[in-house]
Motif scaffolding. Structure first.
Motif, short mmCIF file in Angstrom:
data_model
loop_
_atom_site.label_atom_id
_atom_site.label_comp_id
_atom_site.label_asym_id
_atom_site.label_seq_id
_atom_site.Cartn_x
_atom_site.Cartn_y
_atom_site.Cartn_z
N GLY A 42 -13.01 11.95 -12.46
CA GLY A 42 -12.94 12.90 -11.34
C GLY A 42 -13.44 12.34 -10.04
O GLY A 42 -13.72 13.09 -9.10
N THR A 43 -13.61 10.99 -9.95
CA THR A 43 -14.08 10.40 -8.69
C THR A 43 -13.12 10.70 -7.55
O THR A 43 -13.53 11.08 -6.45
CB THR A 43 -14.24 8.87 -8.84
N THR A 44 -11.82 10.53 -7.79
CA THR A 44 -10.80 10.84 -6.77
C THR A 44 -10.50 12.33 -6.84
O THR A 44 -9.94 12.82 -7.82
CB THR A 44 -9.51 10.03 -7.00
N ARG A 45 -10.88 13.06 -5.78
CA ARG A 45 -10.67 14.51 -5.78
C ARG A 45 -9.68 14.95 -4.72
O ARG A 45 -9.32 16.11 -4.64
CB ARG A 45 -12.01 15.23 -5.58
N ASP A 46 -9.27 14.02 -3.87
CA ASP A 46 -8.30 14.36 -2.83
C ASP A 46 -7.29 13.22 -2.77
O ASP A 46 -7.43 12.20 -3.44
CB ASP A 46 -9.00 14.55 -1.48
N ILE A 47 -6.27 13.42 -1.96
CA ILE A 47 -5.22 12.43 -1.81
C ILE A 47 -5.75 11.21 -1.05
O ILE A 47 -6.36 11.35 0.00
CB ILE A 47 -4.01 13.04 -1.07
N VAL A 48 -5.52 10.01 -1.59
CA VAL A 48 -5.83 8.76 -0.90
C VAL A 48 -4.51 8.03 -0.68
O VAL A 48 -3.74 7.84 -1.62
CB VAL A 48 -6.80 7.88 -1.71
N GLU A 49 -4.23 7.63 0.56
CA GLU A 49 -2.92 7.06 0.88
C GLU A 49 -3.05 5.66 1.47
O GLU A 49 -4.08 5.30 2.04
CB GLU A 49 -2.17 7.95 1.89
N GLY A 50 -1.98 4.89 1.32
CA GLY A 50 -1.90 3.57 1.93
C GLY A 50 -0.45 3.14 2.03
O GLY A 50 0.44 3.75 1.42
N LYS A 51 -0.18 2.10 2.80
CA LYS A 51 1.19 1.63 3.02
C LYS A 51 1.27 0.14 2.75
O LYS A 51 0.34 -0.61 3.07
CB LYS A 51 1.63 1.90 4.46
N ILE A 52 2.40 -0.28 2.15
CA ILE A 52 2.69 -1.71 2.04
C ILE A 52 4.14 -1.95 2.43
O ILE A 52 4.98 -1.03 2.36
CB ILE A 52 2.43 -2.27 0.62
N ASN A 53 4.43 -3.16 2.84
CA ASN A 53 5.79 -3.58 3.19
C ASN A 53 6.35 -4.34 2.00
O ASN A 53 5.89 -5.42 1.67
CB ASN A 53 5.76 -4.45 4.44
N LEU A 54 7.36 -3.75 1.34
CA LEU A 54 7.97 -4.37 0.18
C LEU A 54 9.42 -4.73 0.50
O LEU A 54 10.28 -3.87 0.55
CB LEU A 54 7.91 -3.43 -1.03
N GLY A 55 9.67 -6.01 0.76
CA GLY A 55 11.03 -6.45 1.07
C GLY A 55 11.61 -5.79 2.30
O GLY A 55 12.82 -5.56 2.38
N GLY A 56 10.76 -5.52 3.29
CA GLY A 56 11.23 -4.88 4.52
C GLY A 56 11.27 -3.37 4.45
O GLY A 56 11.68 -2.71 5.40
N ILE A 57 10.84 -2.78 3.34
CA ILE A 57 10.79 -1.33 3.16
C ILE A 57 9.34 -0.89 3.03
O ILE A 57 8.56 -1.51 2.29
CB ILE A 57 11.58 -0.88 1.91
N ILE A 58 8.96 0.16 3.75
CA ILE A 58 7.59 0.68 3.67
C ILE A 58 7.44 1.57 2.44
O ILE A 58 8.22 2.50 2.22
CB ILE A 58 7.24 1.47 4.95
N LEU A 59 6.43 1.27 1.64
CA LEU A 59 6.05 2.15 0.54
C LEU A 59 4.85 2.97 0.99
O LEU A 59 3.80 2.41 1.33
CB LEU A 59 5.69 1.36 -0.72
N ASN A 60 5.00 4.29 1.01
CA ASN A 60 3.89 5.20 1.32
C ASN A 60 3.26 5.59 -0.02
O ASN A 60 3.77 6.48 -0.71
CB ASN A 60 4.40 6.43 2.06
N ILE A 61 2.17 4.93 -0.38
CA ILE A 61 1.60 5.09 -1.72
C ILE A 61 0.48 6.13 -1.69
O ILE A 61 -0.40 6.10 -0.83
CB ILE A 61 1.07 3.75 -2.25
N ILE A 62 0.54 7.04 -2.66
CA ILE A 62 -0.42 8.15 -2.72
C ILE A 62 -1.15 8.09 -4.05
O ILE A 62 -0.53 8.17 -5.12
CB ILE A 62 0.30 9.50 -2.57
#
Length: 450
Positions: free
Chosen positions: A250-270
């Motif tokens: 239960g450490t993560t209790r809210d949404i944590v987000e980040g972005k990476i560039n994969l082959g020229g496409i942005i992944l919005n990771i949640i």
């Protein structure tokens, strides 16, 4: 649009220069009132002039003023741009003097809105401007340029022209049946043309889905029970310690987000809260948010623990995501294997997020699902936003209805109604038809000064 508008067009802050843009019939006169240098009302169009911005007898700033006269400007109105020294106080003072002397503060996107209303650009080109400002990858930039330079608009105009050709032939037959030299059109004769048009539209929609991925990225939700390594996986994908990792459930209790560039496409990771039954009010809200992510995300990464026996709750989630784009990941392969997924018929990626094992294989699987390596970057002549793609799909529905009516031998004037509706929907993409509410919504997304 009789009034003159003004706004700061560069990011407000400390910098070498900042630009204040003024557009409208009185823009030259207004700036001339506060400018010490050449008489701006008598200078040639598209010229730059050195001088000072004055507040009565006080020098406010040393500036360069660009004068561009209608109609060869972005808004097709007279435009003046003041290049002053960067800095919040100076820039705001110059803007204040312009507003005091007769201009009003522009609304977000109002310069671009005026460019559209005055016929300088269409709605696809306006979207291209916004996309270019927000582009985060090279593919994103290339796609935006094709929207901005009119290639995509011409694609839609050509589609509408083809429909007009079919519709006009139908109308001639309906309105002038007595002319013997006019070929009598029947449903059978127009069917091949309509089917060919449908095939073209389907291809554009398919290509445009790729465009939407380039433009908006892929929303990826990482889900699973507590302590299976979701946060560790997020950190491994981002290559940074974005999420807190502990052995406490239960450490993560809210949404944590980040972005990476994969082959020229942005992944919005949640990274989501661990899904489990809990009496903790805060954690319970986090779990509810996690379940919502399953429905909203484009791609689900479902993380299981190699060291645990799969639970009934996890089997239910497997069932819930089976018809979505999803990847099942078994984490902690460095521990003793207790999980059994021998009956699962889709590909499974085995990883150790802690040891950074299998992360590249996971990225390759995402590329495969979305065909990222093969997205065409040479000719990105397709649409890329949800509004335009939705209108394309609505137009396709009308074309399909017309084909059904043809096959059911409906009167040809009924078929014509469907074709006209498809033509009008395509017109909404480029702004041939629009509502004030639509324009307000579209241009409100722009930054102030654009």
């Amino acid at each position: 649009m009789e009034d003159t508008i003004a706004a700061i067009s560069t990011a407000l802050g400390v910098g070498a220069i900042s630009i204040i843009r003024v557009s409208g019939n009185e823009s030259i006169n207004i700036v001339n009132k506060i400018f010490k240098g050449k008489d701006l009302t008598s200078v040639s169009s598209h010229t730059i002039h050195y001088g000072y911005i004055m507040d009565k007898e006080e020098i406010v700033d040393e500036v360069l003023v660009s004068v561009m006269k209608a109609p060869k400007t972005f808004t097709k109105e007279d435009i003046v741009e003041i290049n002053c020294h960067g800095g919040i106080a100076t820039t705001n003072k110059v803007l204040e003097l312009i507003l005091t002397n007769g201009a009003r503060l522009a609304e977000p996107g109002e310069f671009t809105k005026r460019a559209f209303l005055n016929g300088r650009i269409d709605l696809v080109e306006a979207d291209g401007i916004m996309d270019l400002i927000n582009s985060k990858t090279e593919k994103n930039r290339q796609l935006s340029i094709n929207e901005l330079n009119g290639k995509v608009s011409n694609l839609i105009k050509n589609l509408r022209d083809k429909l007009v050709g079919i519709i006009s032939n139908i109308e001639v037959n309906i309105d002038y049946p007595e002319y013997e030299d006019i070929e009598v059109l029947t449903n059978e004769k127009i069917l091949p043309e309509v089917v060919d048009f449908k095939n073209q539209l389907e291809k554009i929609i398919k290509d445009s889905e790729d465009g939407k991925i380039i433009n908006e990225g892929i929303n990826v939700g990482i889900i699973g029970k507590p302590n299976v390594g979701k946060s560790s996986l997020l950190n491994a994908l981002l290559e940074e310690e974005k999420a807190i990792v502990t052995d406490i459930e239960g450490t993560t209790r809210d949404i944590v987000e980040g972005k990476i560039n994969l082959g020229g496409i942005i992944l919005n990771i949640i990274d989501t809260a661990g899904i489990r039954e809990t009496d903790n009010v805060v954690e319970k809200i986090g779990v509810e948010k996690s379940m919502e992510i399953i429905d909203k995300a484009d791609l689900i990464i479902f993380v299981l623990n190699n060291n645990d026996i799969i639970s009934e709750e996890e089997l239910k989630i497997l069932e819930k995501i089976k018809n979505k784009n999803s990847i099942v990941v078994i984490n902690k392969i460095d521990l003793e294997k207790r999980i059994n997924l021998s009956n699962y018929d889709k590909k499974i990626i085995e990883i150790s997020a802690k040891e950074n094992i299998g992360i590249e294989e996971l990225k390759d699987e995402i590329k495969r699902i979305y065909n990222i390596d093969n997205i065409d970057t040479k000719d990105m002549t397709y649409l890329s936003n949800a509004r335009s793609i939705s209108l394309l799909k609505q137009s396709l529905t009308k074309i399909e209805e017309s084909i059904n009516n043809i096959n059911n031998d409906s009167p040809i004037d009924i078929v014509e109604i469907d074709l006209k509706n498809a033509w009008e929907l395509l017109g909404q993409i480029i702004g041939e038809t629009y509502t004030d509410e639509l324009l307000d919504e579209l241009f409100s997304r722009f930054c102030l000064g654009k």
